[in-house]
Enzyme design. Structure first.
Site, PDB file in Angstrom:
ATOM      1  N   ASP A 159       0.846  -1.204   0.000  1.00 30.30           N
ATOM      2  CA  ASP A 159       0.000   0.000   0.000  1.00 30.30           C
ATOM      3  C   ASP A 159       0.881   1.254   0.000  1.00 30.30           C
ATOM      4  O   ASP A 159       0.615   2.230  -0.699  1.00 30.30           O
ATOM      5  CB  ASP A 159      -0.907  -0.008   1.237  1.00 30.30           C
ATOM      6  CG  ASP A 159      -1.608  -1.352   1.387  1.00 30.30           C
ATOM      7  OD1 ASP A 159      -2.433  -1.683   0.525  1.00 30.30           O
ATOM      8  OD2 ASP A 159      -1.295  -2.088   2.343  1.00 30.30           O
ATOM      9  N   HIS A 187      -4.519  -3.448   6.576  1.00 34.74           N
ATOM     10  CA  HIS A 187      -4.305  -3.710   5.139  1.00 34.74           C
ATOM     11  C   HIS A 187      -5.633  -4.196   4.562  1.00 34.74           C
ATOM     12  O   HIS A 187      -5.874  -5.389   4.420  1.00 34.74           O
ATOM     13  CB  HIS A 187      -3.208  -4.756   4.929  1.00 34.74           C
ATOM     14  CG  HIS A 187      -3.181  -5.248   3.506  1.00 34.74           C
ATOM     15  ND1 HIS A 187      -2.777  -4.460   2.452  1.00 34.74           N
ATOM     16  CD2 HIS A 187      -3.558  -6.422   2.954  1.00 34.74           C
ATOM     17  CE1 HIS A 187      -2.901  -5.130   1.328  1.00 34.74           C
ATOM     18  NE2 HIS A 187      -3.376  -6.325   1.600  1.00 34.74           N
TER      19      HIS A 187
HETATM   20  P1  NAX Z   1      -1.803 -18.340  -3.742  1.00 33.71           P
HETATM   21  O1  NAX Z   1      -3.149 -18.933  -3.527  1.00 33.71           O
HETATM   22  O2  NAX Z   1      -1.191 -18.326  -5.096  1.00 33.71           O
HETATM   23  O3  NAX Z   1      -0.773 -19.095  -2.789  1.00 33.71           O
HETATM   24  C1  NAX Z   1      -1.034 -19.363  -1.453  1.00 33.71           C
HETATM   25  C2  NAX Z   1      -0.222 -20.553  -1.062  1.00 33.71           C
HETATM   26  O4  NAX Z   1      -0.386 -20.756   0.326  1.00 33.71           O
HETATM   27  C3  NAX Z   1      -0.675 -21.850  -1.778  1.00 33.71           C
HETATM   28  O5  NAX Z   1       0.437 -22.504  -2.324  1.00 33.71           O
HETATM   29  C4  NAX Z   1      -1.308 -22.614  -0.618  1.00 33.71           C
HETATM   30  O6  NAX Z   1      -1.203 -24.014  -0.783  1.00 33.71           O
HETATM   31  C5  NAX Z   1      -0.482 -22.130   0.552  1.00 33.71           C
HETATM   32  N1  NAX Z   1      -1.056 -22.420   1.858  1.00 33.71           N
HETATM   33  C6  NAX Z   1      -2.362 -22.488   2.206  1.00 33.71           C
HETATM   34  N2  NAX Z   1      -2.476 -22.894   3.484  1.00 33.71           N
HETATM   35  C7  NAX Z   1      -1.215 -23.054   3.946  1.00 33.71           C
HETATM   36  C8  NAX Z   1      -0.684 -23.467   5.196  1.00 33.71           C
HETATM   37  N3  NAX Z   1      -1.479 -23.801   6.211  1.00 33.71           N
HETATM   38  N4  NAX Z   1       0.647 -23.543   5.326  1.00 33.71           N
HETATM   39  C9  NAX Z   1       1.461 -23.242   4.298  1.00 33.71           C
HETATM   40  N5  NAX Z   1       1.012 -22.870   3.086  1.00 33.71           N
HETATM   41  C10 NAX Z   1      -0.313 -22.769   2.917  1.00 33.71           C
HETATM   42  O7  NAX Z   1      -1.870 -16.891  -3.111  1.00 33.71           O
HETATM   43  P2  NAX Z   1      -0.870 -15.654  -3.290  1.00 33.71           P
HETATM   44  O8  NAX Z   1      -1.320 -14.843  -4.444  1.00 33.71           O
HETATM   45  O9  NAX Z   1       0.524 -16.144  -3.282  1.00 33.71           O
HETATM   46  O10 NAX Z   1      -1.223 -14.799  -1.995  1.00 33.71           O
HETATM   47  C11 NAX Z   1      -0.916 -15.264  -0.702  1.00 33.71           C
HETATM   48  C12 NAX Z   1      -1.573 -14.416   0.353  1.00 33.71           C
HETATM   49  O11 NAX Z   1      -1.108 -13.079   0.309  1.00 33.71           O
HETATM   50  C13 NAX Z   1      -3.099 -14.303   0.224  1.00 33.71           C
HETATM   51  O12 NAX Z   1      -3.670 -14.451   1.507  1.00 33.71           O
HETATM   52  C14 NAX Z   1      -3.307 -12.898  -0.281  1.00 33.71           C
HETATM   53  O13 NAX Z   1      -4.585 -12.405   0.056  1.00 33.71           O
HETATM   54  C15 NAX Z   1      -2.203 -12.188   0.441  1.00 33.71           C
HETATM   55  N6  NAX Z   1      -1.811 -10.862  -0.061  1.00 33.71           N
HETATM   56  C16 NAX Z   1      -1.450  -9.942   0.852  1.00 33.71           C
HETATM   57  C17 NAX Z   1      -0.992  -8.692   0.499  1.00 33.71           C
HETATM   58  C18 NAX Z   1      -0.579  -7.698   1.538  1.00 33.71           C
HETATM   59  O14 NAX Z   1      -0.261  -6.566   1.143  1.00 33.71           O
HETATM   60  N7  NAX Z   1      -0.563  -8.005   2.836  1.00 33.71           N
HETATM   61  C19 NAX Z   1      -0.943  -8.290  -0.927  1.00 33.71           C
HETATM   62  C20 NAX Z   1      -0.910  -9.427  -1.865  1.00 33.71           C
HETATM   63  C21 NAX Z   1      -1.770 -10.598  -1.486  1.00 33.71           C
HETATM   64  O15 NAX Z   1      -3.084 -10.367  -1.935  1.00 33.71           O
END
Ligand code: NAX
Length: 327
Positions: A159, A187
């Site tokens: 952000d 966020h």
């Molecule tokens: P993806 O769905 O591509 O990847 C998430 C990964 O996490 C998958 O490989 C999944 O298997 C894994 N996962 C799920 N449960 C797990 C667990 N218990 N232990 C370990 N791994 C686990 O999502 P991606 O685009 O990489 O985004 C990841 C996260 O970042 C999401 O929650 C998203 O909302 C968040 N974001 C946060 C941002 C921020 O500024 N704070 C911005 C970007 C993003 O949207």
């Protein structure tokens, strides 16, 4: 050569993971003289895919990459780590209410908080990226009583970077010249991007712009809703920019923020700026010697105060809905 630093990345098989790991291994995060050892965590179903990512890391022959492991066990992933980048989270599925998302992710961050408590180094720096990032960070912190609150943070940096670019474009100055932007609060769409203190080459941005309507009706909502607009355009959520922000966040925390500037980090509230203890809140901070410190004594307008309280209110609601997970 320095000894390698152990870094855990969760959700390593996901899209942010794919943008993040290669940059860490290339030295973008901790410097080009600091070897790294990556400890990757994902769910069992994704381990075959993670194996492919490990092969690619190997195929880069990064001089700084001292080793990589992949596992579905948090206690293995977090053992002896100095840095934890908790990216993995459950995405919001069809028909899932916000409450269900909080609950599903709450369970993940309860387990991971406990594992950090058991096996990470006592000076571990924890960054939570997985959404809802601030509340997930709070849950992890509450489940790690052997670590200090100062070990924990949530990511506001994407952000913050989005705000820097919007301002740079508006005033026609290089983005590197823009300083002292703040993202207060959560966020989420309630965050408050604040440019009242922002400067370029010592000049107040708000005076240069001199257009309160642009700030209220364009700048603030554009930064707040940028994530949704990227999803609409790209068909999936911000990944490379999120990975870049995570790298910026950890780099500044470990190596220090630049002179005469600050960054935004989600950190445990301590009463500063009228935000009581008990949430992870976005604040302006400076970092020195691996420690973050809230920028004190900024003047806060009535307009800002109201926005800061509104985003605080949302964090309290989120926290109260996961009370049973707070250790
Ligand atoms: P993806 O769905 O591509 O990847 C998430 C990964 O996490 C998958 O490989 C999944 O298997 C894994 N996962 C799920 N449960 C797990 C667990 N218990 N232990 C370990 N791994 C686990 O999502 P991606 O685009 O990489 O985004 C990841 C996260 O970042 C999401 O929650 C998203 O909302 C968040 N974001 C946060 C941002 C921020 O500024 N704070 C911005 C970007 C993003 O949207």
């Amino acid at each position: 050569m320095k000894p390698p630093i152990r870094i855990a990345v969760t959700g390593a098989a996901g899209q942010i993971g794919y943008s993040l790991l290669f940059r860490i291994a290339a030295g973008d995060m901790l410097g080009n003289d600091q070897p790294v050892f990556l400890q990757l965590l994902d769910i069992p179903r994704l381990l075959p895919s993670l194996k492919g990512v490990m092969m690619e890391l190997e195929d880069c022959a990064f001089p700084l990459l001292a080793g990589v492991i992949a596992t579905d066990d948090p206690n293995t992933a977090f053992r002896d780590i100095s840095i934890a980048m908790l990216v993995g989270a459950r995405p919001r599925g069809k028909g899932m209410e916000r409450k269900d998302l909080l609950e599903a992710n709450g369970a993940i961050f309860t387990t991971q908080g406990r594992a950090l408590d058991e096996v990470a180094r006592r000076d571990v720096k924890v960054l939570i990226v997985g959404n809802p990032a601030n509340t997930n960070a709070y849950i992890a912190m509450k489940n790690a009583p052997g670590l200090k609150p100062e070990n924990f943070s949530a990511m506001m940096r994407l952000d913050h970077n989005r705000a820097l670019s919007q301002i740079a474009a508006k005033v026609g100055q290089p983005v590197s010249s823009i300083r002292k932007v703040i993202i207060w609060g959560n966020h989420s769409a309630t965050q408050y991007p604040d440019l009242n203190h922002a400067e370029t080459d010592g000049n107040k941005i708000s005076l240069l712009i001199n257009d309160p309507a642009w700030i209220e009706d364009y700048f603030i909502p554009t930064v707040q809703k940028r994530g949704a607009v990227v999803i609409e355009a790209r068909g999936s959520s911000s990944a490379a920019s999120a990975a870049n922000a995570a790298i910026n966040h950890v780099r500044d925390w470990v190596l220090g923020t630049r002179e005469n500037d600050w960054i935004s980090m989600g950190i445990p509230s301590d009463g500063s700026y009228g935000i009581p203890e008990g949430v992870i809140y976005g604040y302006p901070v400076t970092c020195r010697d691996g420690v973050y410190r809230i920028v004190p004594d900024l003047e806060i307008s009535e307009f800002s105060q109201a926005k800061m309280q509104a985003t605080y209110g949302e964090l309290v609601e989120e926290r109260d809905s996961v009370k049973h997970l707070l250790g």
